[in-house]
Motif scaffolding. Structure first.
Motif, PDB file in Angstrom:
ATOM      1  N   PHE A 142     -11.749  -0.034   0.396  1.00 24.77           N
ATOM      2  CA  PHE A 142     -11.161  -1.351   0.543  1.00 24.77           C
ATOM      3  C   PHE A 142      -9.809  -1.414  -0.176  1.00 24.77           C
ATOM      4  O   PHE A 142      -8.834  -1.968   0.336  1.00 24.77           O
ATOM      5  CB  PHE A 142     -12.130  -2.393  -0.028  1.00 24.77           C
ATOM      6  N   ALA A 143      -9.749  -0.798  -1.364  1.00 27.81           N
ATOM      7  CA  ALA A 143      -8.498  -0.783  -2.125  1.00 27.81           C
ATOM      8  C   ALA A 143      -7.411  -0.089  -1.313  1.00 27.81           C
ATOM      9  O   ALA A 143      -6.272  -0.576  -1.226  1.00 27.81           O
ATOM     10  CB  ALA A 143      -8.702  -0.066  -3.457  1.00 27.81           C
ATOM     11  N   VAL A 146      -6.222  -2.407   1.528  1.00 29.92           N
ATOM     12  CA  VAL A 146      -5.408  -3.519   1.027  1.00 29.92           C
ATOM     13  C   VAL A 146      -4.007  -3.023   0.666  1.00 29.92           C
ATOM     14  O   VAL A 146      -2.997  -3.655   0.981  1.00 29.92           O
ATOM     15  CB  VAL A 146      -6.090  -4.176  -0.190  1.00 29.92           C
ATOM     16  N   ILE A 147      -3.957  -1.861   0.014  1.00 23.82           N
ATOM     17  CA  ILE A 147      -2.669  -1.315  -0.399  1.00 23.82           C
ATOM     18  C   ILE A 147      -1.812  -0.977   0.823  1.00 23.82           C
ATOM     19  O   ILE A 147      -0.625  -1.284   0.871  1.00 23.82           O
ATOM     20  CB  ILE A 147      -2.910  -0.068  -1.278  1.00 23.82           C
ATOM     21  N   TYR A 150      -0.537  -4.263   2.232  1.00 25.58           N
ATOM     22  CA  TYR A 150       0.457  -4.918   1.376  1.00 25.58           C
ATOM     23  C   TYR A 150       1.812  -4.232   1.490  1.00 25.58           C
ATOM     24  O   TYR A 150       2.851  -4.877   1.649  1.00 25.58           O
ATOM     25  CB  TYR A 150      -0.003  -4.918  -0.083  1.00 25.58           C
ATOM     26  N   ILE A 151       1.815  -2.904   1.439  1.00 21.30           N
ATOM     27  CA  ILE A 151       3.081  -2.182   1.521  1.00 21.30           C
ATOM     28  C   ILE A 151       3.701  -2.371   2.903  1.00 21.30           C
ATOM     29  O   ILE A 151       4.914  -2.516   3.040  1.00 21.30           O
ATOM     30  CB  ILE A 151       2.871  -0.687   1.198  1.00 21.30           C
ATOM     31  N   ARG A 154       5.395  -5.719   2.777  1.00 24.11           N
ATOM     32  CA  ARG A 154       6.565  -5.771   1.900  1.00 24.11           C
ATOM     33  C   ARG A 154       7.702  -4.875   2.383  1.00 24.11           C
ATOM     34  O   ARG A 154       8.866  -5.195   2.216  1.00 24.11           O
ATOM     35  CB  ARG A 154       6.166  -5.354   0.476  1.00 24.11           C
ATOM     36  N   VAL A 204      -5.390   4.746  -9.172  1.00 25.63           N
ATOM     37  CA  VAL A 204      -4.815   4.307  -7.907  1.00 25.63           C
ATOM     38  C   VAL A 204      -3.746   3.247  -8.176  1.00 25.63           C
ATOM     39  O   VAL A 204      -2.629   3.312  -7.665  1.00 25.63           O
ATOM     40  CB  VAL A 204      -5.919   3.747  -6.982  1.00 25.63           C
ATOM     41  N   GLY A 205      -4.089   2.275  -9.016  1.00 22.49           N
ATOM     42  CA  GLY A 205      -3.150   1.202  -9.338  1.00 22.49           C
ATOM     43  C   GLY A 205      -1.909   1.733 -10.028  1.00 22.49           C
ATOM     44  O   GLY A 205      -0.789   1.349  -9.702  1.00 22.49           O
ATOM     45  N   LEU A 208       0.297   3.874  -7.793  1.00 22.68           N
ATOM     46  CA  LEU A 208       0.919   2.987  -6.824  1.00 22.68           C
ATOM     47  C   LEU A 208       2.099   2.253  -7.455  1.00 22.68           C
ATOM     48  O   LEU A 208       3.158   2.089  -6.853  1.00 22.68           O
ATOM     49  CB  LEU A 208      -0.125   1.981  -6.371  1.00 22.68           C
ATOM     50  N   VAL A 212       5.636   2.409  -5.796  1.00 25.99           N
ATOM     51  CA  VAL A 212       6.281   1.206  -5.277  1.00 25.99           C
ATOM     52  C   VAL A 212       7.664   1.020  -5.894  1.00 25.99           C
ATOM     53  O   VAL A 212       8.610   0.619  -5.224  1.00 25.99           O
ATOM     54  CB  VAL A 212       5.378  -0.025  -5.527  1.00 25.99           C
TER      55      VAL A 212
END
Lengths: 302, 605
Positions: A142-143, A146-147, A150-151, A154, A204-205, A208, A212
Motif C-alpha cells: 500500500f505504501a 501511495v508513493i 503521490y509522485i 506532484r 522507504v520514507g 524517498l 524527492v
C-alpha cells in the motif's frame, strides 16, 4: 565548514559501476533470501518467547540441551544483552502456563543456586502471526502504491514514480538480503518482526525523502536549462543537492548509530536495519532513482 | 517581515499549549521523585492524602507504554466456530460441525469473514439448502422461511453481541482483580485486547481472562455403569497389549501404565492418574471403540484439585469422575457468591446463593436425589460431588476442593462477572517486567540526549550561527512532539522513543535544505536578505514533497500496524508536523530578527 561546495561529479559515468554494484547486491540478496529463507521472528512465525534474568552468567548451550527434552523440541536459546540474561524461544504448542512452568522448574533444577526471574514473555498464536504477516505485507504494498500516485500527481510524469519505486524496491531487497545473510553472524536478534517492518517502512520514507529532493531539483532545473541534454541536467541537479544529501545522511546516521549502541537490546535489530537503510537509501537516490528516470526517458524517446 | 507578528503569535500559542499539556506529566514526575525520597510509611501516608490529586495528574499526563513501565498485554480471541455451533442448539449436527471446520480453514487462508465462508460452504454443499435448517430465533424474527442472507446478518449480529458481552465480562473481571488504569478494547471482529500496566502475576491473569466460568450442576450416573465401563475398557486394553509384541513395554496394558483403576475412593471414580499423565489418559480414552463402551449419558471428567500428592516424587494425583452428560442447572442462577472457610477442614469454600428460579429447580433436584452425589462442574472440571443429605430449598450451594484462598477469590470474581458466551483464547500475549521497563526508559533517555548532542554540535560546526538557530528549533521540536503526544493522549513506547530519536536526525533536514539553498543563492551573488528570502522560498517545494511522502508512510504504518508500531507511527507523524513548523516558521523568525538591520550579518558557515 563546507563540503561539496560546488561539486561537479560525473554521476552518469559512475552509473555503470553503480549498476554492477546494485546488480551484485540484489543478486546476492535474492540468492540469500531464496536459499536461506527469510528469518521470521516470533511475530510472524508464532511461538512462545521468554527472557530470563539470572544472578550469575549462564551457558546458553547448556540451557538448550536441558530444555530440549521437556519441551519436546529443541528451543532457540541465546544471550540477550547481558551475559546473565537469556532468551528462550519455543514452538511448543501447549498451554502457556504449563510451558512457562516447565521452563522455570527445569532452569531451577539446572541452576539451583542461580535463581532466574522472568523479564519478558511474548506469546504469539499461529493465526495471529498469519494476520500480522498479511498486515505487514499489505502495509508495504500500500505504501508503494501511495508513493507512486503521490509522485505522479506532484511531478506529472510517471517515469519519476517508477524511478522512485524502483529505488525503494532496490533498497528494501538489499536490506532484507543483508539481514538474511547476516542473521547468524551478529550477536543480536535479526529476525524479521514487527519492529523490523516499521524500520523497513521508515527506510522507504527516508530513501524517498532523498529521492524527492533530487527530483524536485531536476524539475526546477529542467525549467531553467531548457536546452540542456536530459542526462546532463540530471547530473547537475544531483551535484546541486549533493551537499544536502550528504549532511542529512550524516546527521541521521549519527542518531541511528547512537540508537544502535545505547538503545538497548530490544532496538538492536531495528536500528541496525535503519543504519543499513540510510546508507543504501542515500546511495540509491544518488545512483539508482535518477538513473532509472534518465534511462526510461532515453528508451521512450527512441 | 510584516507577517512575523502572526508567526510569533503562532509560536507563542503552540509553546503555551505544549506547556499546558505537558504540565501534568512534569508535575507527576516531581511528585514521584518526592514520594520516593520519603520513608516508606510517610510515602504511604502522603499517597493516601493526595490520592485524588495524584490520580488526576496521572490521567492527564503522557502515558508510558507497557514496554516502558512493565505490565501485560493480552489479545483474546472469541471461539467463533464453537459459538456458532452452540448457537444452533438442538439443530446442530455433524454436517454443521464439518462445514464450520472447513470454513474456519478457508477464512484463515483467504483472510475473509468466517461467517461468509460458512454460508458459502453451506451453499456449495446444498445448492438449494436453507441455513434456517440450523438457526432460528423468535426474538430476532429468524424463522424457517428466512433467507440465507438474513441468517448471515443475524449470525454476524450475534457474534458482535457476543464480543461486546465478552468485553464487558473481561472488563468486570479485570476491575475486580484491581489493576490501575487497564485498557480494554475490541480489535477486528472477534478479538478483545486487554492492557494491564504493572501486572506481574501472569499465570493468575491468564486464568482470570480465559476461564469461561461455565458452572454446571450435574447428576452422577449409576455407579454400576461406571464400574462396568471400566472393566470393559481395561479388558479392551489388555487385549491390545497382548497383540502388541514389539517395544520394551510389550504386553503391558497402556491404560494401567498411566492410571490406577483399582484403589479408588468410591464407585463414582473411574480411576486416578498423576497430573503429567492426564493428557495420555485422555488420548487413550478418546478412541472410538473405547468411547462406545462408556454409557450414553455418562461423561468422564477430571477433578479440579489433586486428591492426593506424593511429596517424594513431586507428583499430584487427580481423579477421573463419572458424571451425567445432562446439565441440570447452570451458573446463570447464581446471584451472590463469597469466600469463607470450611469450619471442619479450614479449607477455603465458595458459598453461593441462587435466584428464586434457581432455588426452585435446586430444591426439586436435591429433593429427588437424596443420598446421591451432585457434581459441581466448572469449565469442564469437577470441583466437588457432595452427597445430598436433604432437600435444599433456600437456593444455597457451595464449592469446595479449592487450592487457596486466592484461587477461591478469583473464582468468585469470575462467577460474579458472568459466563463468557464462548471460550476466549489467548492469541497474543506480551509481558514486560518492571525492571526491564525501567532499563528501557533509561536507554531511550540516553539515546535521545546523546543523539541530540551530536547532531547539535555538528550543526553548529557546519552551519555556524545558522546551525545554532536550527538547534534551537530542534529543541523546541522535541518539546512540541511531546506536547502533541500528550494532547492526543498517545502512549509513549520504546519504539516511540526510537521515533523521536530518528526525528532528531531527520528534523534538521528541512534546515539543511534551506541553509544550503541560502549558501547557493549567496554564491549566485545575491545580498544576504535576498539570499535568505530565496533560500526559504526555493527550498519549500522540496521540503513539502519530502515530508508529505514520509507522513504518508506514517499514516500507513498507523493503519496497518498494531501495538508498538502504532506508537512509532504516531511519534513519526508528530515529529514531521513539529519539525516542519519549527524548521520553517521558528528559524525564519529568528533569522529575520537577527538580520533586521540593513547591514546585519549572519553566517551560514
Amino acid at each position: 565548514m563546507r563540503w561539496f561546495e560546488t561539486p561537479s561529479f560525473d554521476f552518469s559515468k559512475g552509473r555503470t559501476a553503480a549498476y554492477m554494484l546494485s546488480g551484485v547486491l540484489i543478486l546476492a540478496s535474492l540468492i540469500g533470501i531464496t536459499t536461506k529463507g527469510l528469518q521470521y521472528g516470533i511475530d510472524f512465525k508464532g511461538g512462545k518467547e521468554f527472557v530470563y534474568s539470572f544472578e550469575q552468567p549462564v551457558d546458553a548451550v547448556e540451557v538448550r540441551s536441558e530444555l530440549s527434552g521437556p519441551l519436546g523440541s529443541v528451543p532457540e536459546v541465546k544471550r540477550y544483552g547481558d551475559p546473565t540474561d537469556i532468551l528462550i524461544r519455543t514452538d511448543n504448542p501447549g498451554d502457556i502456563n504449563a510451558v512457562q512452568q516447565t521452563i522455570a522448574s527445569n532452569l531451577q533444577d539446572l541452576y539451583p543456586d542461580n535463581p532466574a526471574t522472568v523479564q519478558q514473555t511474548n506469546v504469539v498464536g499461529p493465526r495471529f502471526a498469519e494476520d500480522l504477516k498479511r498486515g505487514a505485507l499489505n502495509a508495504i504494498l500500500f505504501a508503494l502504491v501511495v508513493i507512486f500516485v503521490y509522485i505522479l500527481i506532484r511531478f506529472k510524469n510517471w517515469t519519476y514514480s517508477l524511478g522512485a519505486v524502483a529505488a525503494l524496491f532496490h533498497d528494501v531487497i538489499i536490506v532484507l538480503g543483508v539481514f538474511t545473510l547476516l542473521a547468524d553472524l551478529v550477536p543480536f536478534s535479526m529476525q524479521i518482526d514487527q519492529a523490523i517492518i516499521a524500520a523497513f517502512l521508515t527506510i522507504v520514507g527516508y530513501s524517498l525523502n532523498d529521492t524527492v529532493v533530487v527530483f524536485d531539483r531536476i524539475r526546477e532545473n529542467s525549467l531553467i536549462y531548457k536546452t540542456m541534454e536530459h542526462g546532463e541536467m540530471v547530473n547537475r541537479s544531483l551535484n546541486d543537492t549533493l551537499s544536502r544529501t550528504v549532511i542529512t545522511s550524516v546527521t541521521t546516521l549519527f542518531v541511528v548509530t547512537v540508537l544502535f549502541i545505547f538503545g538497548g537490546e530490544v532496538l538492536k535489530g531495528f536500528s541496525f536495519a535503519l543504519m543499513l537503510g540510510v546508507i543504501i537509501g542515500t546511495y540509491s537516490s544518488l545512483f539508482v532513482a535518477s538513473s532509472a528516470v534518465v534511462e526510461l526517458k532515453k528508451r521512450l524517446e527512441l | 517581515m510584516q507577517n512575523n507578528g502572526t508567526k510569533i503569535a503562532f509560536i507563542v500559542v503552540f509553546l503555551a499549549m505544549s506547556i499546558y499539556y505537558l504540565w501534568p506529566s512534569a508535575a507527576l514526575m516531581l511528585e514521584r521523585n518526592y514520594i520516593e525520597s520519603l520513608p516508606q510509611a510517610e510515602a504511604e501516608q502522603y499517597r493516601e492524602e493526595n490520592r485524588a490529586e495524584l490520580q488526576d495528574l496521572r490521567q492527564n499526563s503522557l502515558s508510558l507504554g507497557l514496554d516502558l513501565q512493565g505490565g501485560m498485554h493480552v489479545t483474546l480471541q472469541l471461539g467463533t466456530p464453537q459459538f456458532l455451533y452452540e448457537l444452533a442448539g438442538e439443530y446442530a449436527d455433524s454436517t454443521l460441525q464439518n462445514i464450520i471446520n472447513v470454513a474456519e480453514q478457508r477464512a484463515l487462508q483467504n483472510d475473509t469473514d468466517f461467517i461468509d465462508e460458512m454460508a458459502s460452504e453451506f451453499e456449495n454443499r446444498f445448492p438449494d439448502g436453507m441455513l434456517s435448517r440450523y438457526y432460528r430465533s423468535e426474538t430476532e424474527d429468524i424463522t424457517r422461511r428466512s433467507s440465507n442472507q438474513e441468517i448471515v446478518q443475524y449470525l454476524k449480529n450475534q457474534r458482535d453481541m457476543a464480543v461486546d458481552r465478552a468485553m464487558d465480562i473481561v472488563r468486570s473481571r479485570v476491575d475486580r482483580y484491581g489493576v490501575t488504569e487497564p485498557s480494554i478494547f475490541v480489535q477486528g471482529n472477534n478479538r478483545v485486547v486487554v492492557e494491564m500496566p504493572g501486572v506481574s502475576d501472569q499465570e493468575r491473569v491468564r486464568n482470570l481472562l480465559k476461564g469461561t466460568a461455565r458452572l454446571e450442576f450435574r447428576l452422577t450416573p449409576d455407579a454400576n455403569d461406571i464400574q462396568t465401563a471400566k472393566e470393559q475398557i481395561v479388558s479392551y486394553y489388555n487385549q491390545q497389549a497382548q497383540q502388541d509384541t514389539t517395544g520394551q513395554n510389550a504386553g503391558a496394558n497402556p491404560l494401567l501404565q498411566v492410571m490406577n483403576t483399582q484403589q479408588v475412593r468410591n464407585s463414582y471414580v473411574f480411576g486416578y492418574a498423576a497430573g503429567v499423565d492426564t493428557a495420555r489418559v485422555n488420548e487413550l480414552l478418546a478412541r472410538e471403540e473405547v468411547q462406545s463402551m462408556i454409557p450414553r449419558n455418562t461423561e468422564l471428567m477430571w477433578g479440579a484439585a489433586p486428591f492426593s500428592t506424593n511429596e517424594e516424587q513431586g507428583l499430584e494425583f487427580f481423579e477421573l469422575i463419572g458424571v451425567r452428560e445432562q446439565v441440570e442447572l447452570t451458573g446463570e442462577v447464581i446471584e451472590e457468591a463469597s469466600v469463607n472457610f470450611d469450619q471442619a477442614t479450614n479449607e477455603p469454600r465458595i458459598s453461593m446463593n441462587m435466584n428464586s428460579e434457581g432455588a426452585r429447580v435446586w430444591s426439586r433436584i436435591t429433593g429427588a436425589n437424596i443420598g446421591r452425589p451432585i457434581a459441581i462442574v466448572l469449565d469442564g472440571y469437577v470441583y466437588s460431588y457432595p452427597n445430598v443429605d436433604s432437600k435444599i430449598s433456600n437456593g444455597r450451594s457451595s464449592i469446595t476442593g479449592l487450592e487457596s484462598q486466592q484461587e477461591a477469590q478469583d473464582l468468585v470474581n469470575i462467577l460474579l462477572s458472568g459466563a463468557l458466551p464462548a471460550p476466549l483464547d489467548i492469541v497474543n500475549e506480551r509481558t514486560v517486567g518492571a525492571t526491564l521497563g525501567e532499563a528501557s526508559i533509561q536507554a531511550g533517555f540516553y539515546s535521545t540526549v546523546i543523539g541530540l548532542f551530536i547532531v547539535a554540535v555538528f550543526m553548529i560546526v557546519y552551519y555556524h550561527k545558522g546551525g545554532a538557530i536550527a538547534d534551537l528549533a530542534l529543541i523546541l521540536n522535541i518539546f512540541f512532539i511531546l506536547g502533541i503526544l500528550a494532547a492526543f493522549k498517545a502512549t509513549l513506547t520504546l519504539p516511540g522513543i526510537a521515533g523521536i530519536v530518528l526525528t532528531i536526525g531527520m528534523a534538521v533536514d528541512a534546515n539543511v535544505l534551506i541553509f544550503d539553498r541560502i549558501r547557493e543563492e549567496q554564491r549566485g551573488g545575491k545580498t544576504l536578505r535576498a539570499a535568505i528570502d530565496g533560500g526559504y522560498s526555493n527550498a519549500m517545494s522540496a521540503i513539502m514533497d519530502a515530508n508529505v511522502t514520509t507522513f504518508f508512510v506514517g499514516i500507513i504504518l498507523y493503519s496497518f500496524g498494531v501495538g508498538p508500531i502504532k506508537g512509532f507511527a504516531v511519534t513519526l507523524m508528530a515529529g514531521i508536523a513539529a519539525s516542519l513548523f519549527s524548521a520553517i516558521v521558528i528559524t525564519r523568525v529568528v533569522v529575520d530578527y537577527l538580520t533586521r538591520d540593513r547591514d546585519a550579518t549572519i553566517s551560514f558557515g
